[in-house]
Design an enzyme around this catalytic site. Structure first.
Site, PDB file in Angstrom:
ATOM      1  N   LYS A  41       0.392 -11.020   5.741  1.00 42.98           N
ATOM      2  CA  LYS A  41       0.760  -9.748   6.350  1.00 42.98           C
ATOM      3  C   LYS A  41      -0.492  -9.200   7.012  1.00 42.98           C
ATOM      4  CE  LYS A  41       2.168  -4.980   5.695  1.00 42.98           C
ATOM      5  NZ  LYS A  41       2.349  -3.832   4.811  1.00 42.98           N
ATOM      6  N   SER A  83       0.829  -1.214   0.000  1.00 38.35           N
ATOM      7  CA  SER A  83       0.000   0.000   0.000  1.00 38.35           C
ATOM      8  C   SER A  83       0.862   1.263   0.000  1.00 38.35           C
ATOM      9  CB  SER A  83      -0.940  -0.012   1.199  1.00 38.35           C
ATOM     10  OG  SER A  83      -1.763  -1.160   1.128  1.00 38.35           O
ATOM     11  N   ASN A  84       2.074   1.185   0.605  1.00 35.68           N
ATOM     12  CA  ASN A  84       2.982   2.326   0.589  1.00 35.68           C
ATOM     13  C   ASN A  84       3.543   2.597  -0.799  1.00 35.68           C
ATOM     14  OD1 ASN A  84       3.288   3.390   3.349  1.00 35.68           O
ATOM     15  ND2 ASN A  84       3.861   1.301   3.800  1.00 35.68           N
ATOM     16  N   ILE A  97       6.693  -6.798   8.242  1.00 37.37           N
ATOM     17  CA  ILE A  97       6.566  -6.144   6.931  1.00 37.37           C
ATOM     18  C   ILE A  97       5.917  -4.802   7.242  1.00 37.37           C
ATOM     19  CG2 ILE A  97       5.646  -6.235   4.585  1.00 37.37           C
ATOM     20  CD1 ILE A  97       5.311  -9.244   4.871  1.00 37.37           C
TER      21      ILE A  97
END
Length: 313
Positions: free
Chosen positions: A176, A52-53, A219
């Site tokens: 994650k 998402s980053n 993560i």
């Protein structure tokens, strides 16, 4: 890849890397390479491209593949062949997600991290979620991991029962948990063998807590800023130095909270470009850049403390 060869990524520190843009919102290749290299030199085990980053939803398929390829090539050219590349391959349809997994393999990724489709949350029943992930895993040429991030999937929050069921699939090798639910993490680490399934928290605020209950590492977004500090905490934990690890965890927790308040993606880019000398603060709209000066010094006091520690390592 046959399911017999499907193994989880090794334990360690993984970073969902931000992707840098120029003033025209095009990929800034030199900055992307500089960031990948600093992360590898900082001791990360792997780099997640298009988490998402990484603004995955803002990139075309070609750009997604290009970002993966640049990351893999940069690592290989600089002697970091052992650093993994994991690709975020979440799409809004099963068909698109399968295609992104194939693209990821061709571009050099060893594993894929797959978000739950969230456009039609009320229609995503347990049965449909199970079918989606199993269909993708059946088709993917690389092992896949389940990405549970309710914030970006319209509130869909997979529970430990669903994830554990999916973990029985031979080509599903981990998760994650950006929900940062340590109880859920613990239920998974105690239900599925670590040799078959790697469970990672998705936030540095629970890095040490996750290790205590059997996680495979982290993560998380904050290693974009301070990879060495995360490697140091991991070293302290493995040495059994819990007191020092707890002190460092407190700093990571406060810094991570500040980063969230700065707007995460835009905040990371602003902090990295200010302190490490590459990249710009550009993001793709509708996101907007973050001005650290306007936020004031108190907004990033713990981040500044963490960066000072990072540069001392």
């Amino acid at each position: 890849m046959s399911a017999a060869n499907s193994v989880p990524p090794p334990p360690g520190i993984y970073v969902p890397a931000v992707v840098f843009f120029d003033e025209n919102e095009e990929l800034d290749i030199p900055a992307i390479k500089a960031h990948v290299l600093r992360l590898a030199q900082g001791g990360v085990t792997g780099i997640l491209v298009q988490g998402s980053n990484g603004e995955a939803q803002h990139l075309s398929h070609d750009e997604r593949e290009k970002a993966i390829r640049i990351t893999r090539e940069t690592l290989d050219e600089n002697g970091f062949q052992n650093v993994l590349v994991i690709a975020g391959t979440g799409g809004q349809s099963t068909k698109e997600t399968k295609k992104l997994c194939v693209d990821a393999k061709e571009a050099g990724a060893s594993h894929a991290l797959v978000l739950t489709p969230g456009v039609w949350p009320t229609q995503m029943t347990k049965e449909r979620i199970l079918k989606f992930y199993r269909d993708v895993a059946d088709a993917s040429p690389i092992p896949i991991m389940i990405y549970n991030f309710p914030v970006v999937t319209a509130g869909l929050n997979l529970d430990s029962d669903i994830i554990a069921l999916l973990g029985e699939h031979p080509n599903i090798v981990g998760t994650k948990l950006s929900c940062a639910d340590v109880g859920k993490l613990n239920r998974l680490t105690s239900s599925l063998p670590a040799s078959k399934f790697a469970a990672f928290p998705g936030s540095s605020s629970v890095f040490l807590q996750g290790l205590v209950v059997g996680s495979a590492g982290i993560i998380g977004a904050l290693p974009n800023v301070a990879p060495k500090a995360h490697a140091e905490l991991y070293r302290l934990w493995k040495e059994g130095n819990l007191a020092e690890a707890q002190k460092l965890q407190a700093l990571l927790g406060h810094a991570d909270w500040e980063l969230q308040k700065l707007g995460s993606i835009a905040g990371i880019k602003a902090v990295v470009s200010k302190h490490f000398g590459y990249g710009s603060t550009n993001v793709r709209g509708p996101l907007t850049p973050r001005d650290l000066e306007a936020a004031g010094p108190s907004a990033s006091a713990k981040l500044e403390e963490l960066i000072a520690f990072e540069k001392s390592l």
